[in-house]
Scaffold this active site. Structure first.
Site, PDB file in Angstrom:
ATOM      1  N   LYS A  14      64.824  24.972  43.821  1.00  0.00           N
ATOM      2  CA  LYS A  14      65.599  25.978  43.342  1.00  0.00           C
ATOM      3  C   LYS A  14      65.147  26.519  41.946  1.00  0.00           C
ATOM      4  O   LYS A  14      65.358  27.839  41.781  1.00  0.00           O
ATOM      5  CB  LYS A  14      66.971  25.050  42.775  1.00  0.00           C
ATOM      6  CG  LYS A  14      67.531  24.432  44.344  1.00  0.00           C
ATOM      7  CD  LYS A  14      68.964  23.853  43.665  1.00  0.00           C
ATOM      8  CE  LYS A  14      69.003  22.616  42.698  1.00  0.00           C
ATOM      9  NZ  LYS A  14      68.300  21.485  43.163  1.00  0.00           N
ATOM     10  N   ARG A  23      55.356  17.026  39.699  1.00  0.00           N
ATOM     11  CA  ARG A  23      56.085  18.079  39.052  1.00  0.00           C
ATOM     12  C   ARG A  23      55.746  17.796  37.325  1.00  0.00           C
ATOM     13  O   ARG A  23      55.787  16.804  36.841  1.00  0.00           O
ATOM     14  CB  ARG A  23      57.700  17.999  39.158  1.00  0.00           C
ATOM     15  CG  ARG A  23      58.097  18.875  38.033  1.00  0.00           C
ATOM     16  CD  ARG A  23      59.760  19.546  38.582  1.00  0.00           C
ATOM     17  NE  ARG A  23      60.488  18.394  38.581  1.00  0.00           N
ATOM     18  CZ  ARG A  23      61.785  18.344  38.828  1.00  0.00           C
ATOM     19  NH1 ARG A  23      62.287  19.506  39.464  1.00  0.00           N
ATOM     20  NH2 ARG A  23      62.526  17.436  39.166  1.00  0.00           N
ATOM     21  N   ARG A  57      69.208  10.244  43.205  1.00  0.00           N
ATOM     22  CA  ARG A  57      69.618  11.995  43.096  1.00  0.00           C
ATOM     23  C   ARG A  57      69.672  12.152  44.404  1.00  0.00           C
ATOM     24  O   ARG A  57      70.667  13.257  44.810  1.00  0.00           O
ATOM     25  CB  ARG A  57      68.706  12.598  42.268  1.00  0.00           C
ATOM     26  CG  ARG A  57      68.875  12.381  40.909  1.00  0.00           C
ATOM     27  CD  ARG A  57      67.564  12.544  40.176  1.00  0.00           C
ATOM     28  NE  ARG A  57      67.194  14.162  40.051  1.00  0.00           N
ATOM     29  CZ  ARG A  57      65.937  14.708  39.906  1.00  0.00           C
ATOM     30  NH1 ARG A  57      65.055  13.887  39.470  1.00  0.00           N
ATOM     31  NH2 ARG A  57      65.834  16.091  40.128  1.00  0.00           N
ATOM     32  N   ARG A 109      59.568  14.745  33.877  1.00  0.00           N
ATOM     33  CA  ARG A 109      61.122  14.632  33.439  1.00  0.00           C
ATOM     34  C   ARG A 109      61.360  12.773  33.743  1.00  0.00           C
ATOM     35  O   ARG A 109      60.904  12.395  34.412  1.00  0.00           O
ATOM     36  CB  ARG A 109      61.798  15.585  34.465  1.00  0.00           C
ATOM     37  CG  ARG A 109      61.941  16.727  33.853  1.00  0.00           C
ATOM     38  CD  ARG A 109      62.882  17.738  34.790  1.00  0.00           C
ATOM     39  NE  ARG A 109      64.162  17.330  35.519  1.00  0.00           N
ATOM     40  CZ  ARG A 109      64.524  17.916  36.290  1.00  0.00           C
ATOM     41  NH1 ARG A 109      64.412  19.051  36.721  1.00  0.00           N
ATOM     42  NH2 ARG A 109      65.540  17.378  37.103  1.00  0.00           N
ATOM     43  N   ARG A 153      77.711  21.849  41.850  1.00  0.00           N
ATOM     44  CA  ARG A 153      76.918  20.700  42.545  1.00  0.00           C
ATOM     45  C   ARG A 153      78.183  19.957  43.441  1.00  0.00           C
ATOM     46  O   ARG A 153      77.831  18.713  43.728  1.00  0.00           O
ATOM     47  CB  ARG A 153      76.438  19.793  41.462  1.00  0.00           C
ATOM     48  CG  ARG A 153      74.907  19.829  41.596  1.00  0.00           C
ATOM     49  CD  ARG A 153      74.675  19.071  40.529  1.00  0.00           C
ATOM     50  NE  ARG A 153      73.249  18.480  40.612  1.00  0.00           N
ATOM     51  CZ  ARG A 153      72.184  18.963  40.276  1.00  0.00           C
ATOM     52  NH1 ARG A 153      72.369  20.195  39.614  1.00  0.00           N
ATOM     53  NH2 ARG A 153      70.884  18.647  40.521  1.00  0.00           N
TER      54      ARG A 153
HETATM   55  P1  AP5 Z   1      61.676  22.855  41.336  1.00  0.00           P
HETATM   56  O1  AP5 Z   1      61.731  24.027  41.287  1.00  0.00           O
HETATM   57  O2  AP5 Z   1      61.514  22.085  40.116  1.00  0.00           O
HETATM   58  O3  AP5 Z   1      62.920  22.138  42.097  1.00  0.00           O
HETATM   59  P2  AP5 Z   1      64.417  22.063  41.686  1.00  0.00           P
HETATM   60  O4  AP5 Z   1      65.360  22.249  43.204  1.00  0.00           O
HETATM   61  O5  AP5 Z   1      64.909  22.859  40.605  1.00  0.00           O
HETATM   62  O6  AP5 Z   1      64.731  20.561  41.348  1.00  0.00           O
HETATM   63  P3  AP5 Z   1      65.420  19.860  40.404  1.00  0.00           P
HETATM   64  O7  AP5 Z   1      64.919  18.440  40.125  1.00  0.00           O
HETATM   65  O8  AP5 Z   1      65.298  20.613  39.062  1.00  0.00           O
HETATM   66  O9  AP5 Z   1      66.611  19.693  40.708  1.00  0.00           O
HETATM   67  P4  AP5 Z   1      67.711  18.975  40.400  1.00  0.00           P
HETATM   68  O10 AP5 Z   1      69.055  19.498  41.115  1.00  0.00           O
HETATM   69  O11 AP5 Z   1      67.767  17.360  40.815  1.00  0.00           O
HETATM   70  O12 AP5 Z   1      68.174  18.953  38.768  1.00  0.00           O
HETATM   71  P5  AP5 Z   1      68.641  19.598  37.867  1.00  0.00           P
HETATM   72  O13 AP5 Z   1      67.900  20.044  36.548  1.00  0.00           O
HETATM   73  O14 AP5 Z   1      69.489  20.673  38.321  1.00  0.00           O
HETATM   74  O15 AP5 Z   1      60.535  22.013  42.345  1.00  0.00           O
HETATM   75  C1  AP5 Z   1      60.149  20.685  42.429  1.00  0.00           C
HETATM   76  C2  AP5 Z   1      58.715  20.527  42.411  1.00  0.00           C
HETATM   77  O16 AP5 Z   1      58.259  21.072  43.719  1.00  0.00           O
HETATM   78  C3  AP5 Z   1      58.217  21.359  41.358  1.00  0.00           C
HETATM   79  O17 AP5 Z   1      56.793  20.595  40.802  1.00  0.00           O
HETATM   80  C4  AP5 Z   1      57.477  22.758  41.995  1.00  0.00           C
HETATM   81  O18 AP5 Z   1      56.412  23.186  41.418  1.00  0.00           O
HETATM   82  C5  AP5 Z   1      57.443  22.238  43.383  1.00  0.00           C
HETATM   83  N1  AP5 Z   1      57.488  23.081  44.331  1.00  0.00           N
HETATM   84  C6  AP5 Z   1      58.610  24.120  44.603  1.00  0.00           C
HETATM   85  N2  AP5 Z   1      58.730  24.732  45.565  1.00  0.00           N
HETATM   86  C7  AP5 Z   1      57.544  24.362  46.408  1.00  0.00           C
HETATM   87  C8  AP5 Z   1      56.984  24.602  47.582  1.00  0.00           C
HETATM   88  N3  AP5 Z   1      57.663  25.689  48.352  1.00  0.00           N
HETATM   89  N4  AP5 Z   1      55.883  23.950  47.962  1.00  0.00           N
HETATM   90  C9  AP5 Z   1      55.311  23.121  47.216  1.00  0.00           C
HETATM   91  N5  AP5 Z   1      55.838  22.546  45.986  1.00  0.00           N
HETATM   92  C10 AP5 Z   1      56.769  23.317  45.512  1.00  0.00           C
HETATM   93  O19 AP5 Z   1      69.609  18.445  37.479  1.00  0.00           O
HETATM   94  C11 AP5 Z   1      69.395  17.363  36.669  1.00  0.00           C
HETATM   95  C12 AP5 Z   1      70.237  16.497  36.455  1.00  0.00           C
HETATM   96  O20 AP5 Z   1      71.393  17.203  35.382  1.00  0.00           O
HETATM   97  C13 AP5 Z   1      71.411  15.914  37.606  1.00  0.00           C
HETATM   98  O21 AP5 Z   1      70.747  14.891  38.260  1.00  0.00           O
HETATM   99  C14 AP5 Z   1      72.642  15.887  36.794  1.00  0.00           C
HETATM  100  O22 AP5 Z   1      72.707  14.494  36.285  1.00  0.00           O
HETATM  101  C15 AP5 Z   1      72.558  16.853  35.732  1.00  0.00           C
HETATM  102  N6  AP5 Z   1      73.321  18.115  36.252  1.00  0.00           N
HETATM  103  C16 AP5 Z   1      72.846  19.258  36.400  1.00  0.00           C
HETATM  104  N7  AP5 Z   1      73.549  20.278  36.813  1.00  0.00           N
HETATM  105  C17 AP5 Z   1      74.709  19.422  36.941  1.00  0.00           C
HETATM  106  C18 AP5 Z   1      76.309  19.777  37.599  1.00  0.00           C
HETATM  107  N8  AP5 Z   1      76.212  21.123  37.894  1.00  0.00           N
HETATM  108  N9  AP5 Z   1      77.236  19.102  37.572  1.00  0.00           N
HETATM  109  C19 AP5 Z   1      76.688  17.670  37.224  1.00  0.00           C
HETATM  110  N10 AP5 Z   1      75.596  17.291  36.868  1.00  0.00           N
HETATM  111  C20 AP5 Z   1      74.617  18.164  36.583  1.00  0.00           C
HETATM  112 MG    MG Z   2      65.644  22.432  38.784  1.00  0.00          MG
END
Ligand code: AP5
Ligand code: MG
Length: 214
Positions: A13, A127, A171, A160, A88
């Site tokens: 994402k 990552r 997660r 991270r 989410r």
């Molecule tokens: P990346 O692009 O980083 O993936 P992502 O979908 O952004 O993954 P996140 O881990 O950031 O998602 P998340 O939803 O768990 O975390 P968030 O920060 O939102 O890609 C992942 C890896 O794969 C990278 O190394 C990339 O280079 C690689 N990659 C990408 N595309 C690829 C491809 N096509 N092929 C190969 N490799 C590829 O949230 C973190 C925490 O914050 C949550 O757990 C929660 O506690 C809190 N939080 C955030 N938002 C909320 C909310 N709305 N409500 C409640 N809690 C929240």
């Molecule tokens: Mg992300």
């Protein structure tokens, strides 16, 4: 244009949202990045959010919704934005819906980046994240030019805290239970678009562009 990125943790994402943001000149709004910036700066919000994030749990809706609504009310979001990691939960989606309806506005697309759990576990260990500008890299699939340094802003890249394998599993459970129902929610609204997130990053991006440019 207002876009929501849906998908499991690690689906890509953030990677895609950054590219879309650049191409269409829209702000990339990631609640995860906002929380991580607050953790890094030791703010009360960061201290509270960290308790949940380190365990792979969601930060409570009351806290998250307020942060997000404040962010999208800022000037740079006037002409649209890309939401990454929000909503989410169904209650978060309902609050967003209500806030937009009151402004006579709506979300244009909810893009679901689909990746099976098995691929996710493999991706996360590789990552590397920049906590300064939110850029994301992968040691194999998207390596920075200089190891450990962000191409975009020159700051140090980190693993991270929530990317430990056990936390990733948690997660994913939380995702299936609380976030996946949003796919149905946006499908019923007729704005859901699905892309295959297992493809190479640029192919995923091109699939998204062809949806947005239609
Ligand atoms: P990346 O692009 O980083 O993936 P992502 O979908 O952004 O993954 P996140 O881990 O950031 O998602 P998340 O939803 O768990 O975390 P968030 O920060 O939102 O890609 C992942 C890896 O794969 C990278 O190394 C990339 O280079 C690689 N990659 C990408 N595309 C690829 C491809 N096509 N092929 C190969 N490799 C590829 O949230 C973190 C925490 O914050 C949550 O757990 C929660 O506690 C809190 N939080 C955030 N938002 C909320 C909310 N709305 N409500 C409640 N809690 C929240
Ligand atoms: Mg992300």
């Amino acid at each position: 244009m207002k876009i929501i990125m849906l998908g499991a943790p690690g689906a890509g994402k953030g990677t895609q949202a950054k590219k879309i943001a650049e191409k269409y000149g829209l702000p990339h709004v990631s609640t995860g990045d906002i929380f991580r910036a607050n953790i890094k700066n030791g703010t009360p919000l960061g201290i509270e959010a960290k308790k949940y994030m380190d365990e792979g749990k969601l930060v409570p809706d009351e806290l998250t919704v307020k942060i997000l609504l404040d962010r999208v009310a800022q000037d740079d979001c006037k002409n649209g934005y890309i939401l990454d990691g929000f909503p989410r939960t169904i209650p978060q989606a309902e609050v967003l819906d209500k806030a937009l309806t009151e402004l006579n506005d709506k979300i244009d697309y909810a893009i679901d980046v689909e990746v099976p759990d098995e691929n996710i576990i493999n991706r996360m260990g590789g990552r590397r994240a920049c906590l300064a500008c939110g850029a994301t890299y992968h040691v194999v699939f998207n390596a920075p030019k200089k190891e450990g340094i962000c191409d975009a802003c020159g700051k140090e890249l980190v693993l991270r805290d929530d990317d430990a394998p056990e936390t990733v599993k948690k997660r994913l459970d939380v995702y299936h239970e609380q976030t996946q129902p949003l796919i149905d929610f946006y499908n019923k609204k007729g704005i859901l678009k699905e892309v295959d997130g297992t493809k190479e990053m640029n192919d995923v991006f091109n699939a998204i562009v062809s949806i947005l440019d239609k």
